[in-house]
Write a protein that holds these residues in place. Structure first.
Motif, PDB file in Angstrom:
ATOM      1  N   THR A   1       0.829  -1.206   0.000  1.00 50.20           N
ATOM      2  CA  THR A   1       0.000   0.000   0.000  1.00 50.20           C
ATOM      3  C   THR A   1       0.861   1.252   0.000  1.00 50.20           C
ATOM      4  OG1 THR A   1      -1.581  -1.236   1.346  1.00 50.20           O
ATOM      5  CG2 THR A   1      -1.955   1.119   1.133  1.00 50.20           C
ATOM      6  N   SER A   2       2.035   1.159   0.624  1.00 48.36           N
ATOM      7  CA  SER A   2       2.918   2.324   0.740  1.00 48.36           C
ATOM      8  C   SER A   2       3.727   2.578  -0.528  1.00 48.36           C
ATOM      9  CB  SER A   2       3.883   2.125   1.916  1.00 48.36           C
ATOM     10  OG  SER A   2       4.636   0.931   1.750  1.00 48.36           O
TER      11      SER A   2
ATOM     12  N   ASP B   1      -7.740  -0.805   5.081  1.00 45.84           N
ATOM     13  CA  ASP B   1      -7.005  -0.320   3.915  1.00 45.84           C
ATOM     14  C   ASP B   1      -6.116   0.843   4.364  1.00 45.84           C
ATOM     15  OD1 ASP B   1      -6.036   0.518   1.519  1.00 45.84           O
ATOM     16  OD2 ASP B   1      -7.967   0.950   0.594  1.00 45.84           O
TER      17      ASP B   1
ATOM     18  N   GLU C   1      -4.282   2.668   2.715  1.00 43.90           N
ATOM     19  CA  GLU C   1      -4.153   3.715   1.704  1.00 43.90           C
ATOM     20  C   GLU C   1      -4.459   5.091   2.299  1.00 43.90           C
ATOM     21  OE1 GLU C   1      -3.739   5.811  -1.827  1.00 43.90           O
ATOM     22  OE2 GLU C   1      -3.241   3.711  -1.481  1.00 43.90           O
TER      23      GLU C   1
END
Length: 231
Positions: free
Chosen positions: A84-85, A138, A140
């Motif tokens: 995600t990163s 999530d 994000e």
């Protein structure tokens, strides 16, 4: 239009059978075997289109489509594993530290301590099982800066300094030991090692304590645990 129908037929066959031989066998009837008395001959006749109960599918079409589907499935699995990163322009040390540990925490290794004020202005603190939150949330929104990661009453520990509400929860990775007279302890379930979060003592075997200088929180500390359990 005929080409599309052919591809559809191949797709149906490829998804139903692991090998081309399995497909050929499915087209051979007991009557064929009775009269031919040779399984390999029966397969050849199906492959050539002289025998069979369904669509004629060439070996090269079957194998090519099978390979294409496997490549697509591998690409899909790889995409799902994308961090995600990844690709984020992270400025704060805390988010950089989380990004550095994201891949390792697919299996549960890091505990995060955060102390700050929530959206109501109340001071809260708590210990977060990073791997567990990664699985159920999530991240994000956190790595993009849209929201801040904060302790919740569902985390390993949560304390609201204004309302004095205190909650502890074991997670899939850690067992909470709340009745220890010397303070809160966490037992890592894979190797049963104890993590001591008291800043005045060492964190325990195979564990490290890293205070993070961050502009996002009043206080942030990351505990990393290296499991040495043999598999």
């Amino acid at each position: 239009m005929e080409q599309d129908e052919g591809l559809t037929a191949v797709d149906n066959v490829v998804t139903q059978f692991n090998t081309y031989e399995d497909f050929l066998d499915s087209q051979i009837t007991t009557v064929d075997l009775y009269y031919l008395e040779d399984e390999s001959l029966a397969r050849q006749l199906v492959e050539l289109g002289y025998r069979g109960t369904g669509e004629v599918v060439k070996r090269e079409d079957f194998e090519a489509r099978k390979a294409a589907i496997e490549i697509a499935m591998l690409a899909e699995r790889t995409q799902k594993k994308t961090l995600t990163s990844a690709g984020k322009d992270l400025q704060d040390n805390f988010l950089k530290a989380l990004a550095l540990r994201e891949e390792d925490n697919r299996n549960g290794k890091t505990v995060i301590f955060i102390r700050d004020r929530n959206s109501h202005g109340q001071e809260v603190s708590g210990y977060i099982d990073y791997a567990h939150r990664l699985k159920i949330e999530d991240f994000e929104v956190y790595f993009s800066g849209k929201r801040r990661l904060l302790p919740k009453p569902t985390d390993m520990s949560f304390y609201n300094w204004d309302s004095h509400i205190a909650v502890c929860n074991s997670t899939p990775n850690y067992q909470v030991i709340a009745d220890n007279p010397e303070g809160l302890l966490f037992k890592y379930k894979r190797d049963r090692k104890i993590l001591n979060v008291d800043p005045k003592t060492l964190p325990g075997d195979n564990s490290t304590r890293t205070p993070i200088q961050t502009e996002l929180y009043i206080q942030a500390v990351i505990f990393d645990h290296i499991s040495r359990r043999k598999t």
